[in-house]
Design an enzyme around this catalytic site. Structure first.
Site, PDB file in Angstrom:
ATOM      1  N   GLU A   1       0.815  -1.219   0.000  1.00 58.32           N
ATOM      2  CA  GLU A   1       0.000   0.000   0.000  1.00 58.32           C
ATOM      3  C   GLU A   1       0.848   1.269   0.000  1.00 58.32           C
ATOM      4  O   GLU A   1       0.495   2.256  -0.642  1.00 58.32           O
ATOM      5  CB  GLU A   1      -0.956  -0.003   1.197  1.00 58.32           C
ATOM      6  CG  GLU A   1      -1.983  -1.131   1.180  1.00 58.32           C
ATOM      7  CD  GLU A   1      -2.822  -1.168  -0.086  1.00 58.32           C
ATOM      8  OE1 GLU A   1      -3.039  -0.102  -0.705  1.00 58.32           O
ATOM      9  OE2 GLU A   1      -3.254  -2.266  -0.485  1.00 58.32           O
TER      10      GLU A   1
ATOM     11  N   THR B   1       9.601  -3.445 -15.226  1.00 56.60           N
ATOM     12  CA  THR B   1       8.693  -4.483 -14.706  1.00 56.60           C
ATOM     13  C   THR B   1       8.026  -5.150 -15.903  1.00 56.60           C
ATOM     14  O   THR B   1       7.298  -4.493 -16.653  1.00 56.60           O
ATOM     15  CB  THR B   1       7.633  -3.901 -13.758  1.00 56.60           C
ATOM     16  OG1 THR B   1       6.892  -2.881 -14.432  1.00 56.60           O
ATOM     17  CG2 THR B   1       8.273  -3.322 -12.511  1.00 56.60           C
TER      18      THR B   1
END
Length: 389
Positions: free
Chosen positions: A266, A295
């Site tokens: 988070e 990524t």
């Protein structure tokens, strides 16, 4: 339940938008294997907000500012070695149940955040060879974010406190909605936030989001384990706090090791990271991108499938922003994105780590003694006598 709210952004843009409660019962596709709550609602909250054209325009403008800032940082001298410290406050909303977690459990959560964001986790050396630091041809490698977290020791009014507030309120039981989209209890995140602002045991009022990272701990948060917002939706507590289930905080007490990195995930969102598959769908649905170059494209995973390659390249399943049980790394591209967020003035992020704010929040040194209680068996003594307190 939908609500109408007036939202004032830092630039003065006033917008009316629909409410931000969840619109569906917990979805299996957004739930990690073996769990009964959706792991994260960030992408859902994002999509609900973006329905409003004014809010969407403001967010996109702020994101463009962040991209330009990141590019300027990359063109300038690198900031490696500069560690940014973030003052944290845990706001526990409870109804005298086991959701009123211990200070030790929250201290454990802070320790895990610092371990993960400083690449001090031993399991980072165990990531798949395609992403391992021992592989000179790795697509990406585990990277140190150089961001640390410390409990604040001063409230907005200057009062000493422990870095934790506690609020007794039935709003901790936020049960979400049924399959038809009807509220089960009419409680939303803003209700929990209002309960904190009006009734916590330390300071009643706003805890400014440009001074504190506010983490709201409750028994239930609309069927999710955690959620927050990317920077760009203004500077209010509502759009800059993190909500997390009490039993997903740290690794001890009511939580467990396989839930312990929920806050790592988070805080990644709070620092402008998306899920690796992007923000338009749940994991496992469709290939997508998070806008970070290193990524690999993925559809996301809810289990530790190190051979996941549905979208072509091997997925970085062990990335903190995925949903697997074996997350253990951020990439350098993600680090660059987070450091751009924390040094930008978008949503007040660049104010939170300044020397003046660390002093304001009491996060600039070791905790000091706020008060002490003394007692003595008598109040009068003769010259030459001693008295023990």
């Amino acid at each position: 339940m939908k609500r109408i709210q007036m939202i004032l952004f830092g630039c003065g843009l006033l917008s009316i938008s629909a409410a931000f409660g969840q619109t569906s019962a917990p979805q299996k596709a957004n739930t990690r294997d073996g769990e009964s709550v959706e792991y994260c609602h960030q992408h859902k909250k994002f999509n609900e907000l973006m329905i409003d054209p004014a809010i969407a325009a403001q967010y996109m403008a702020n994101q463009q500012t962040l991209e330009q800032h990141q590019q300027a940082m990359q063109n300038a001298e690198p900031t490696r070695g500069t560690v940014y410290t973030i003052p944290v406050v845990f706001h526990v909303v409870h109804n005298n149940g086991d959701e009123n977690i211990s200070r030790e459990q929250m201290l454990d959560a802070i320790a895990i955040l610092n371990r993960d964001f400083r690449l001090l986790n031993a399991d980072a050396a165990l990531v798949h060879f395609d992403f391992n630091a021992s592989n000179p041809n790795a697509v990406c490698q585990p990277s140190d974010v150089e961001i640390e977290f410390v409990l604040a020791t001063k409230a907005p009014n200057g009062a000493c406190f422990s870095g934790i507030t506690r609020t007794v309120s039935a709003t901790t039981n936020n049960l979400g909605e049924d399959a038809q989209g009807n509220d089960l209890d009419n409680i939303e995140g803003e209700d929990q936030l209002n309960a904190i602002i009006n009734g916590n045991d330390v300071y009643q009022g706003q805890w400014p989001a440009n001074k504190y990272l506010n983490i709201i701990v409750a028994k239930s948060i609309n069927g999710a384990a955690g959620y927050t917002y990317n920077p760009g939706f203004g500077t209010s507590m509502e759009f800059n706090s993190i909500w997390v289930l009490a039993n997903y905080v740290g690794s001890i007490g009511t939580s467990s090791d396989n839930r312990s990195r929920t806050l790592t995930h988070e805080v990644g969102h709070w620092l402008n990271l998306s899920h690796p598959w992007g923000g338009n769908n749940n994991p496992g649905v469709a290939c997508g991108s998070d806008g970070v170059a290193d990524t690999p494209q993925t559809r996301g995973s809810t289990s530790c499938n190190l051979n996941e390659n549905f979208c072509g390249p091997r997925a970085n399943v062990e990335n903190y922003m995925d949903y697997s049980y074996c997350t253990k790394m951020f990439t350098q591209g993600q680090v660059d994105r987070m450091r751009a967020a924390i040094t930008s003035n978008v949503s007040g992020r660049s104010s939170i780590w300044t020397a003046s704010n660390l002093a304001f929040t009491g996060a600039d040194s070791e905790p000091t003694l706020c008060k002490a209680q003394f007692s003595a068996p008598r109040t009068a003594i003769c010259v030459g006598e001693t008295l023990e307190f």
